[in-house]
Every structure is written in structure tokens, then in C-alpha cells.
Scaffold this active site. Sequence first.
Site, PDB file in Angstrom:
ATOM      1  N   LYS A  25      -3.863   5.447  31.425  1.00 51.11           N
ATOM      2  CA  LYS A  25      -4.433   4.539  30.419  1.00 51.11           C
ATOM      3  C   LYS A  25      -5.095   3.333  31.085  1.00 51.11           C
ATOM      4  CE  LYS A  25      -1.524   2.285  27.372  1.00 51.11           C
ATOM      5  NZ  LYS A  25      -1.974   0.930  27.027  1.00 51.11           N
ATOM      6  N   ARG A  30     -10.447   0.712  32.387  1.00 52.67           N
ATOM      7  CA  ARG A  30     -11.280   0.029  33.394  1.00 52.67           C
ATOM      8  C   ARG A  30     -12.523   0.845  33.721  1.00 52.67           C
ATOM      9  NH1 ARG A  30      -6.066  -1.687  33.865  1.00 52.67           N
ATOM     10  NH2 ARG A  30      -5.652  -3.732  34.789  1.00 52.67           N
ATOM     11  N   GLY A  99      -3.881  -4.225  23.713  1.00 53.68           N
ATOM     12  CA  GLY A  99      -3.924  -5.483  24.452  1.00 53.68           C
ATOM     13  C   GLY A  99      -4.874  -5.386  25.637  1.00 53.68           C
ATOM     14  N   SER A 170       0.075 -10.807  35.310  1.00 55.39           N
ATOM     15  CA  SER A 170      -0.517  -9.867  34.352  1.00 55.39           C
ATOM     16  C   SER A 170      -1.768  -9.230  34.932  1.00 55.39           C
ATOM     17  CB  SER A 170      -0.881 -10.598  33.052  1.00 55.39           C
ATOM     18  OG  SER A 170      -1.813  -9.834  32.318  1.00 55.39           O
ATOM     19  N   GLN A 172      -3.712  -7.305  33.304  1.00 58.20           N
ATOM     20  CA  GLN A 172      -4.797  -7.372  32.310  1.00 58.20           C
ATOM     21  C   GLN A 172      -5.584  -8.656  32.501  1.00 58.20           C
ATOM     22  OE1 GLN A 172      -2.728  -7.007  28.576  1.00 58.20           O
ATOM     23  NE2 GLN A 172      -2.560  -4.783  28.742  1.00 58.20           N
ATOM     24  N   ASP A 318       6.063  -1.221  32.283  1.00 58.43           N
ATOM     25  CA  ASP A 318       5.896  -0.237  31.207  1.00 58.43           C
ATOM     26  C   ASP A 318       6.967   0.864  31.233  1.00 58.43           C
ATOM     27  OD1 ASP A 318       3.715  -1.590  30.233  1.00 58.43           O
ATOM     28  OD2 ASP A 318       2.249  -0.349  31.279  1.00 58.43           O
ATOM     29  N   ARG A 391       5.924   3.082  23.244  1.00 55.66           N
ATOM     30  CA  ARG A 391       6.891   3.322  24.327  1.00 55.66           C
ATOM     31  C   ARG A 391       8.329   3.332  23.824  1.00 55.66           C
ATOM     32  NH1 ARG A 391       3.375   3.865  28.465  1.00 55.66           N
ATOM     33  NH2 ARG A 391       1.765   2.274  28.621  1.00 55.66           N
TER      34      ARG A 391
HETATM   35  C1  S3P Z   1      -1.740  -3.134  31.962  1.00 58.64           C
HETATM   36  C2  S3P Z   1      -0.967  -4.186  32.376  1.00 58.64           C
HETATM   37  C3  S3P Z   1       0.339  -4.488  31.790  1.00 58.64           C
HETATM   38  C4  S3P Z   1       0.908  -3.278  31.053  1.00 58.64           C
HETATM   39  C5  S3P Z   1      -0.097  -2.655  30.136  1.00 58.64           C
HETATM   40  C6  S3P Z   1      -1.308  -2.191  30.921  1.00 58.64           C
HETATM   41  C7  S3P Z   1      -3.056  -2.944  32.584  1.00 58.64           C
HETATM   42  O1  S3P Z   1       0.209  -5.551  30.857  1.00 58.64           O
HETATM   43  O2  S3P Z   1       2.061  -3.645  30.332  1.00 58.64           O
HETATM   44  O3  S3P Z   1       0.467  -1.545  29.478  1.00 58.64           O
HETATM   45  O4  S3P Z   1      -3.683  -1.885  32.408  1.00 58.64           O
HETATM   46  O5  S3P Z   1      -3.486  -3.869  33.289  1.00 58.64           O
HETATM   47  P1  S3P Z   1       0.192  -7.083  31.315  1.00 58.64           P
HETATM   48  O6  S3P Z   1      -1.047  -7.345  32.059  1.00 58.64           O
HETATM   49  O7  S3P Z   1       0.248  -7.859  30.017  1.00 58.64           O
HETATM   50  O8  S3P Z   1       1.438  -7.255  32.129  1.00 58.64           O
END
Ligand code: S3P
Length: 432
Positions: A25, A30, A99, A170, A172, A318, A391
Site C-alpha cells: 500500500k 507513492r 491518511g 511519520s 507520511q 502497522d 487492521r
Molecule cells: C505509512 C506510514 C505510517 C503507516 C501508514 C502508512 C506510509 O503512518 O501507519 O499505514 O505509507 O508512509 P504514519 O506516517 O502516520 O506513521
Amino acid sequence: MKSESQAVVRPARNVRGSVSLPGDKSISHRYAMLAAIADGPSRLANYSTGADCASTLGCLRSLGVKWERGGGVDNVIEVQGSGLALTAPSLPLDCGNSGSTIRMLSGILAGQKFSSEMVGDESLARRPMERVITPLTAMGARITSQNGCPPLRIIGAHLKGIHYQMPVASAQVKTCLLFAGLLAEGETRIEEPLRTRDHGEVALRAFGAQIERKGNEARILGGQRLRGIEARVPGDLSSAAFFLCAAALFPNSQLTVTSLLMNPTRARLLDILMQMGLRISVTQLEEVHGELVGTLQVEGGRLKGTTIAGSDTAALIDEIPVLAAIAPYTEQGIEVRDAKELRVKESDRIASLATNLRAMGAQVEEHEDGLKIPGGQSLHGTELESFGDHRIAMAFSIAALRAQGETLIHGSECAAISYPAFFSTLEGLVER
Ligand code: S3P
């Protein structure tokens, strides 16, 4: 009204078979975003089948990006890159439950010459966004939110590179800022407090950008052009975690997982499961576009306990739900600390885990930043909530395999957020 479904999971006596996972995912999001702003076409095979990654594709279409699904079973997405400039959307961009979509795409939207709005479902509307708003504002974008949560309205700007120390670990946010940095003037330097998954850096390089990494800092120079790629997304390790933990529940399990993502910033789960007693060997290891991919042979054994804290918590963020869900069956139990971030995921995962474990008869200590779950417990099947969290639904279907009696999971359809075929694949791997 949303249609709710329930999964009924019966106890099993073993896990046996071979599985190959839909594309990761994190990498799918990305690749799709970078393919959209690259020059020329990209072909992404084994793209994630999850609804979250479809949300990313939907937003990109609203931003004028042309893409289509290739025929066949390989879930190919063909994207025509638009170059760094996208087209103003006529409606709010629907990020659904994702998110990753809202946070990472906000980095690209911040550097566009138009305004856009990003919205999502009830769960997304509760997720904290200051973590991207603060640094993107420092780069020059103007962003309004609902008390730090979605909807986000982003007024794009001519961005300036920054040196930013992220207060929260993070991936993300790091990726969002690297994407914004690509569109900004000058250099952007992002320092993370703990090492998080590096798919943003690896993907940017795959699309031809230069990124430097020193310790916990990543640097990118703005104005670089990207070129489209042909890629196959490696199997999702966080989805595989459910089957690996299922295998860990039974000493005679034998499971093969082919073409699985083995990126070292994601593979801590494998070390932890091996320390806990699972036997795992890796074959056919190769590097594809900077990502390690391999085949796992897994055999069950004893199931010892463990403690997950500090950098391990960030690396396993995760996978903690499923590790916690099998914790009562381990010999010494599992303690999770430094995991406050779990409270602001698709659900408050610490509360969801404690509630469901207790409903199955387990003793659990709940802390602000984690859980302590003693080992050597036996659980019973019961009715559980998914809390709308993919999850959590999948984690408890694994706990259910060793419970006494049937477990019914309400709202199990949310598994489709990351893995629509999860329940049927699980059924194909368990022996009763
Ligand atoms: C992710 C980063 C994590 C993870 C999410 C996917 C990513 O979140 O929990 O399922 O693809 O960068 P955070 O960046 O909020 O830690």
C-alpha cells in the site's frame, strides 16, 4: 447508508499453503503520485487492490491525470504523467479513509498554482493534519483545516525549501515534505526523530530524482524532473503480517509467501517473529527499483513473548495490532510502549485492541502509550467490532483462529481498505 458485513471466523488447527500478496500500500500510493507528476508514461503492475490506493487514483484523476487499468489479473495501472503541474480540480478531492492520500498528496498540492480541497470519511475527519500543515505553511502554502483535521483547503504557492525537524516520526509526513521539496525553490532537508519507512526516498530515486540521506536526514533539491517507470509493486508486508502471525499460532504451520517486500525499514516484523520462535528463511532475494523483494518459507514453532518499544514501535506501527491480538497465546505475553501514535490511526487502536481482547476473555493492561498483554491465556470466540478499522478487523480474525468457539466480527468489510481478498485468502490457508 453504508452496508455492513460480518465475518464469522472458526477456530483452525493449522496454517499451510502458499500466498502472494497484492502490492504494498505504501509503495502503491507513492508510485501513483510520482507517476502522475513524472514526464512520460508509467506502468505499475501488482498495484494495491485496497480502497485507499484507489482513493489516491481517484484524486489524481480529478487533478487531470490520465490513467487506466490494464487488462488481466496483474492489477496493472497505466499512468500518463502530467509533469510537475497538475490541473485545478472542479470538486473537493475525496481521500476516503486514506491518511496516506491526504498527507502525501498535500505536499504536491501545496506547490501547485491553484487551490484545492481535500475531504474524507468520518475516520479521516478525526485524523491530525497539523503535522503537514505546519511545515507546508513554513514553505509558503496557505492551508486551512477544521481544528487541525480534514477537510483541508490548500492554496498552492511558489514554495521555498526548508530545514525541518519533524516532531513526530511519520513516513507520511516525511514523504509529503519531500514531494513538496521537489516542487520548491532550493533545498529541503527533513530530519526525522526515528527512522521510518523510506519508500518516499526510494521511489523518488526510482523516478530519477536525486535524494541524499545522512543519518536521519533526507535532502532533496527542488526543480528536478521525474521520468515515468515500469515497475511491479512488491507484495504488501503489512498484509502478509496477518498470515505470518496466523502461522505463528500453530507449531506445525508451513507457509510460503512469494514476492514479498523486504525493505529493511519495514522488515522488523520478521526479526521479531523469529525471536518469538517462528522459523523464517528467505530465498530469491532481489532488488527492484531500490526495493528488496524475496520469498519467505515459514514454519511454526514455540511462541515466546516480547517487548516492543522505542524505534521498534515506529518500525512495526502497522503490525502492532496483529501482534497484540496474538499476544495472549504467547508464552510470556507482549508489552507495547511508546505507541501513542496508535491512538490517532484509523481508530484509536490501543482502545480497540483492549476492548476486543477483553471481549474475548483476555486480561489486558491499557496505558496511554501502549498495552501489556500477559501470555498463556486462552480466549473464547464472541461478537467483536471492527471499529471501522481494517487492521483491527483482520487482527481479530487471526486471534479467532485459536479461540474456543466462533468469532463474529461486525463491520468486517473495512478489510477492503487495504486488502479486499483478505478473508477468502485466509480461508484458503487454514486447516480445520
Ligand atoms: C505509512 C506510514 C505510517 C503507516 C501508514 C502508512 C506510509 O503512518 O501507519 O499505514 O505509507 O508512509 P504514519 O506516517 O502516520 O506513521
